[in-house]
Motif scaffolding. Structure first.
Motif, short mmCIF file in Angstrom:
data_model
loop_
_atom_site.label_atom_id
_atom_site.label_comp_id
_atom_site.label_asym_id
_atom_site.label_seq_id
_atom_site.Cartn_x
_atom_site.Cartn_y
_atom_site.Cartn_z
N SER A 199 63.78 -17.41 9.47
CA SER A 199 63.78 -16.40 8.42
C SER A 199 62.72 -15.33 8.67
CB SER A 199 63.53 -17.08 7.07
OG SER A 199 63.38 -16.13 6.05
N TYR A 200 61.52 -15.76 9.02
CA TYR A 200 60.45 -14.80 9.31
C TYR A 200 60.79 -13.97 10.55
CZ TYR A 200 57.65 -17.50 5.98
OH TYR A 200 57.19 -18.12 4.86
N GLY A 201 61.29 -14.65 11.56
CA GLY A 201 61.62 -13.95 12.81
C GLY A 201 62.73 -12.94 12.65
N LEU A 202 63.76 -13.29 11.87
CA LEU A 202 64.87 -12.38 11.67
C LEU A 202 64.45 -11.15 10.87
CD1 LEU A 202 67.63 -15.03 10.90
CD2 LEU A 202 67.56 -13.52 12.89
N ARG A 203 63.60 -11.35 9.87
CA ARG A 203 63.14 -10.20 9.08
C ARG A 203 62.29 -9.26 9.92
NH1 ARG A 203 60.85 -13.15 3.76
NH2 ARG A 203 61.14 -15.05 5.02
N GLN A 204 61.60 -9.82 10.89
CA GLN A 204 60.76 -8.99 11.75
C GLN A 204 61.58 -8.28 12.82
OE1 GLN A 204 57.22 -8.69 11.47
NE2 GLN A 204 57.61 -6.98 12.85
N ASN A 205 62.62 -8.95 13.35
CA ASN A 205 63.33 -8.44 14.52
C ASN A 205 64.77 -8.04 14.26
OD1 ASN A 205 61.30 -9.04 16.82
ND2 ASN A 205 61.38 -10.95 15.68
N GLY A 206 65.31 -8.35 13.08
CA GLY A 206 66.71 -8.05 12.79
C GLY A 206 67.61 -9.23 13.10
N ALA A 207 68.76 -9.25 12.45
CA ALA A 207 69.68 -10.38 12.58
C ALA A 207 70.26 -10.51 13.98
CB ALA A 207 70.82 -10.27 11.55
N GLU A 208 70.31 -9.41 14.71
CA GLU A 208 70.87 -9.45 16.07
C GLU A 208 69.77 -9.47 17.14
OE1 GLU A 208 74.05 -9.90 16.43
OE2 GLU A 208 74.24 -9.80 14.26
N GLY A 209 68.52 -9.57 16.68
CA GLY A 209 67.41 -9.43 17.62
C GLY A 209 66.94 -10.70 18.28
N LEU A 210 67.46 -11.86 17.89
CA LEU A 210 66.97 -13.12 18.43
C LEU A 210 68.13 -14.04 18.80
CD1 LEU A 210 64.13 -13.81 15.82
CD2 LEU A 210 63.81 -13.11 18.20
N SER A 211 68.06 -14.63 19.97
CA SER A 211 69.06 -15.60 20.41
C SER A 211 68.76 -16.97 19.84
CB SER A 211 69.06 -15.68 21.94
OG SER A 211 67.82 -16.23 22.38
N VAL A 212 69.67 -17.91 20.03
CA VAL A 212 69.43 -19.28 19.59
C VAL A 212 68.18 -19.84 20.24
CG1 VAL A 212 70.30 -21.65 19.78
CG2 VAL A 212 71.82 -19.83 19.01
N GLN A 228 57.49 -10.92 5.98
CA GLN A 228 57.45 -11.74 4.77
C GLN A 228 58.01 -11.01 3.56
OE1 GLN A 228 53.20 -12.87 4.90
NE2 GLN A 228 53.89 -14.94 5.38
N GLY A 229 58.71 -9.92 3.82
CA GLY A 229 59.27 -9.13 2.73
C GLY A 229 60.70 -9.51 2.40
N CYS A 230 61.32 -8.67 1.59
CA CYS A 230 62.71 -8.90 1.19
C CYS A 230 63.63 -8.81 2.40
CB CYS A 230 63.09 -7.86 0.14
SG CYS A 230 64.81 -7.97 -0.42
N ALA A 231 64.64 -9.66 2.42
CA ALA A 231 65.58 -9.67 3.55
C ALA A 231 66.54 -8.48 3.52
CB ALA A 231 66.39 -10.97 3.53
N LEU A 232 66.76 -7.89 2.37
CA LEU A 232 67.79 -6.86 2.28
C LEU A 232 67.50 -5.64 3.14
CD1 LEU A 232 68.63 -7.11 -1.53
CD2 LEU A 232 70.06 -7.83 0.40
N PRO A 233 66.32 -5.01 3.03
CA PRO A 233 66.08 -3.85 3.91
C PRO A 233 66.00 -4.22 5.38
CG PRO A 233 64.20 -4.24 2.43
CD PRO A 233 65.24 -5.23 2.08
N ALA A 234 65.59 -5.45 5.67
CA ALA A 234 65.42 -5.87 7.06
C ALA A 234 66.74 -6.27 7.71
CB ALA A 234 64.44 -7.04 7.13
N LEU A 235 67.67 -6.83 6.92
CA LEU A 235 68.83 -7.48 7.53
C LEU A 235 70.19 -7.01 7.04
CD1 LEU A 235 67.48 -11.16 7.44
CD2 LEU A 235 67.53 -9.61 9.39
N ALA A 236 70.26 -6.27 5.94
CA ALA A 236 71.57 -5.95 5.36
C ALA A 236 72.47 -5.19 6.32
CB ALA A 236 71.38 -5.14 4.07
N ALA A 237 71.93 -4.22 7.04
CA ALA A 237 72.76 -3.44 7.97
C ALA A 237 73.31 -4.32 9.08
CB ALA A 237 71.96 -2.28 8.56
#
Length: 207
Positions: free
Chosen positions: A20-33, A104-113
């Motif tokens: 969750s922390y990593g995705l908010r920092q890097n985006g939903a497509e920014g990290l592999s498994v 550590q912020g809201c997921a919407l601005p970090a991940l919605a797109a």
């Protein structure tokens, strides 16, 4: 054995939280498994012992992040008098603290797109938690009818998310601060006009 089950649940939770922390920092497509597992201090070999797919982990990580925001909103609201709760949440969300701390912020601005281009599973996870966030704001608008309160709450979240996205996109500086200020003025001005409350009661001063 109970230990095995507890250990599995704890490991699962750790993976979700770290992702969750990593995705908010890097985006939903920014990290592999591999990278998502590494965030939890684990190798990717055990991934499928916990999740059937990457989308399943991303969905849980999004839900975790949005639950964090919802809990923060509830705690902030509980510390304030009823007439100050709405403005307090807006000021906290549209703050430089939130803008500068996507991890550590809201997921919407970090991940919605990113989620808009992802799997239906991830989209359902976001939509479900968004409904709950809307419900929290609706509860802070008791002077409005249910339908009107929901419309105000939904438009408020949309405005806040867009403001954070743009304020981050232009980098820290005067323009970024101006965007946050404009978001606060738009939300609080609109709500003040509709509810006919005093400017002090609906103030969204910077935290």
């Amino acid at each position: 054995m109970r230990y095995v089950g507890d250990h599995r649940r704890q490991t699962h939770s750790r993976i979700v939280e770290s992702a969750s922390y990593g995705l908010r920092q890097n985006g939903a497509e920014g990290l592999s498994v591999v990278e998502l597992m590494k965030l939890a201090g684990l190798t990717h070999g055990g991934f499928y012992n916990h999740f059937e797919s990457r989308a399943a982990l991303v969905g849980e990580a999004i839900a975790f992040a949005m639950d964090q925001t919802a809990e923060r909103w509830k705690k902030l609201a509980n510390r304030k008098a009823n007439e100050d709760r709405f403005g307090t949440l807006i000021a906290d969300y549209l703050s430089s603290r939130h803008r500068d701390n996507p991890r550590q912020g809201c997921a919407l601005p970090a991940l919605a797109a990113d989620v808009a281009r992802s799997s239906p599973r991830e989209q359902r996870a976001l939509a479900s938690k968004l409904e709950k966030m809307i419900d929290i704001l609706v509860e802070l608008l008791p002077a409005e009818g249910p339908q009107q309160a929901r419309q105000i709450a939904t438009s408020t979240i949309a405005t806040m998310v867009g403001s954070i996205v743009l304020s981050r996109a232009v980098g820290a500086g005067k323009l970024s601060d101006d965007i946050l200020d404009a978001g606060r003025m738009t939300v609080c001005g609109r709500t003040h006009k509709r509810q006919r409350r005093t400017a002090k009661a609906m103030s969204c001063d910077k935290p």
